[in-house]
Design a protein around this motif. Structure first.
Motif, PDB file in Angstrom:
ATOM      1  N   SER A  96      32.308  36.345  82.323  1.00 36.74           N
ATOM      2  CA  SER A  96      32.072  35.520  83.515  1.00 36.74           C
ATOM      3  C   SER A  96      30.624  35.568  83.989  1.00 36.74           C
ATOM      4  O   SER A  96      30.154  34.665  84.669  1.00 36.74           O
ATOM      5  CB  SER A  96      32.983  35.976  84.665  1.00 36.74           C
TER       6      SER A  96
ATOM      7  N   GLU B 143      32.810  34.090  88.767  1.00 34.12           N
ATOM      8  CA  GLU B 143      33.718  33.276  87.961  1.00 34.12           C
ATOM      9  C   GLU B 143      32.929  32.328  87.063  1.00 34.12           C
ATOM     10  O   GLU B 143      31.765  32.030  87.320  1.00 34.12           O
ATOM     11  CB  GLU B 143      34.677  32.480  88.853  1.00 34.12           C
ATOM     12  N   ALA B 144      33.595  31.859  86.004  1.00 33.46           N
ATOM     13  CA  ALA B 144      32.981  30.915  85.069  1.00 33.46           C
ATOM     14  C   ALA B 144      34.098  30.178  84.349  1.00 33.46           C
ATOM     15  O   ALA B 144      35.245  30.629  84.303  1.00 33.46           O
ATOM     16  CB  ALA B 144      32.090  31.652  84.062  1.00 33.46           C
ATOM     17  N   ASP B 145      33.755  29.034  83.784  1.00 31.00           N
ATOM     18  CA  ASP B 145      34.712  28.244  83.015  1.00 31.00           C
ATOM     19  C   ASP B 145      35.261  29.076  81.857  1.00 31.00           C
ATOM     20  O   ASP B 145      34.540  29.857  81.232  1.00 31.00           O
ATOM     21  CB  ASP B 145      34.006  26.996  82.480  1.00 31.00           C
TER      22      ASP B 145
ATOM     23  N   GLU C 280      42.292  37.066  87.733  1.00 31.74           N
ATOM     24  CA  GLU C 280      42.097  35.866  88.533  1.00 31.74           C
ATOM     25  C   GLU C 280      42.642  35.998  89.956  1.00 31.74           C
ATOM     26  O   GLU C 280      41.973  35.566  90.914  1.00 31.74           O
ATOM     27  CB  GLU C 280      42.746  34.670  87.833  1.00 31.74           C
TER      28      GLU C 280
ATOM     29  N   LYS D   1      40.410  37.378  92.891  1.00 33.76           N
ATOM     30  CA  LYS D   1      39.345  36.563  93.487  1.00 33.76           C
ATOM     31  C   LYS D   1      39.597  36.358  94.975  1.00 33.76           C
ATOM     32  O   LYS D   1      38.658  36.234  95.766  1.00 33.76           O
ATOM     33  CB  LYS D   1      39.259  35.221  92.759  1.00 33.76           C
TER      34      LYS D   1
ATOM     35  N   VAL E  86      32.381  34.852  96.396  1.00 29.55           N
ATOM     36  CA  VAL E  86      32.702  34.345  95.064  1.00 29.55           C
ATOM     37  C   VAL E  86      31.530  33.496  94.599  1.00 29.55           C
ATOM     38  O   VAL E  86      31.118  32.562  95.290  1.00 29.55           O
ATOM     39  CB  VAL E  86      33.996  33.495  95.074  1.00 29.55           C
ATOM     40  N   ILE E  87      30.978  33.837  93.429  1.00 27.69           N
ATOM     41  CA  ILE E  87      29.847  33.077  92.903  1.00 27.69           C
ATOM     42  C   ILE E  87      30.209  32.506  91.539  1.00 27.69           C
ATOM     43  O   ILE E  87      31.062  33.044  90.838  1.00 27.69           O
ATOM     44  CB  ILE E  87      28.566  33.935  92.829  1.00 27.69           C
ATOM     45  N   ASN E  88      29.577  31.426  91.171  1.00 25.78           N
ATOM     46  CA  ASN E  88      29.983  30.689  89.973  1.00 25.78           C
ATOM     47  C   ASN E  88      29.149  30.992  88.750  1.00 25.78           C
ATOM     48  O   ASN E  88      29.263  30.313  87.736  1.00 25.78           O
ATOM     49  CB  ASN E  88      29.954  29.182  90.251  1.00 25.78           C
ATOM     50  N   SER E  89      28.304  32.013  88.810  1.00 21.92           N
ATOM     51  CA  SER E  89      27.505  32.368  87.638  1.00 21.92           C
ATOM     52  C   SER E  89      26.729  33.638  87.917  1.00 21.92           C
ATOM     53  O   SER E  89      26.294  33.874  89.052  1.00 21.92           O
ATOM     54  CB  SER E  89      26.526  31.244  87.286  1.00 21.92           C
TER      55      SER E  89
ATOM     56  N   ASN F 132      23.290  32.829  89.269  1.00 18.35           N
ATOM     57  CA  ASN F 132      23.212  32.138  90.550  1.00 18.35           C
ATOM     58  C   ASN F 132      22.099  32.769  91.392  1.00 18.35           C
ATOM     59  O   ASN F 132      22.245  33.871  91.924  1.00 18.35           O
ATOM     60  CB  ASN F 132      24.561  32.247  91.271  1.00 18.35           C
TER      61      ASN F 132
END
Length: 214
Positions: free
Chosen positions: A14, A129-131, A171, A174, A180-183, A186
């Motif tokens: 992630s 988190e990440a795809d 998951e 979370k 919560v950050i997406n990378s 970031n």
């Protein structure tokens, strides 16, 4: 010494390690980093082939109780001997690392928010988190380049344990995170945490000087 403990969680690949290491690189020895991965339970009684079949993405694979004990000791001002895990052998090594108390301790790991007792120790909880596609690709590259794994073994492990355990145990945590950050890359989140840690360290240094003066 007042200690602030920060937890950084997220699924495999992630970017949580990237985010953690960016903070470590910036602050150097001013912060302490502990990896939950090093607390995988030892299995000297099993063969290498048997150790390969263990579900390492289940909470029971880790000695979280020992990590909780160690964090409490650090918060009380005592040094600890942190275990070291050897991923090439699927087993804990004989080596340990002495970790001393500090004003900021960062704990990184996939399952660190799954345990209520461990979760309660954290002053700040961050979930990265990440795809899913990005996460598996990063895991493949990491396991092949850093851990000497074969592609077929990585894919089998991902499909049989990593993916189902992620949705079952990782998951859902979370929802307990403060941020919560997406990378892991970031920059806004990094700047926020950098400023926060700088403030903690500044107050800690002032408190240390006041204690010496007293």
């Amino acid at each position: 010494m007042k200690t602030t403990i920060i937890g950084i969680a997220g699924g495999t690949g992630s970017g949580k390690s990237t985010f953690t290491n960016r903070l470590k690189d910036y602050f150097g020895d001013k912060v302490t980093v502990i990896y939950h991965d090093n607390y995988y339970a030892p299995h000297d009684d099993l063969t290498f082939k048997e150790r390969q079949t263990i579900n390492y993405d289940h909470p029971d694979a880790l000695e979280t109780d020992l990590l909780v004990k160690h964090l409490k000791e650090l918060r009380e001002g005592h040094s600890i001997e942190c275990p070291v895990y050897d991923f090439t052998l699927h087993n804990r090594s004989q080596e340990t690392i002495v970790i001393k108390p500090s004003h900021v301790i960062i704990v990184e790991g996939i399952l660190i928010f799954q345990s209520q007792e461990l979760r309660d120790i954290f002053d700040i909880k961050i979930f990265v988190e990440a795809d899913a596609d990005e996460r598996i690709l990063r895991r493949v590259l990491r396991d092949m380049n850093e851990r000497g794994r074969k592609l077929d073994d990585i894919i089998e492990q991902y499909l049989t344990t990593v993916k189902p355990m992620h949705y079952l145990y990782v998951e859902p945590t979370k929802n307990v995170a403060d941020i919560v950050i997406n990378s892991g890359l970031n920059n806004v989140a990094f700047d926020i945490m950098k400023t926060k840690i700088e403030d903690i360290l500044k107050k800690g240094a002032a408190a240390d000087e006041a204690e010496k003066a007293w």
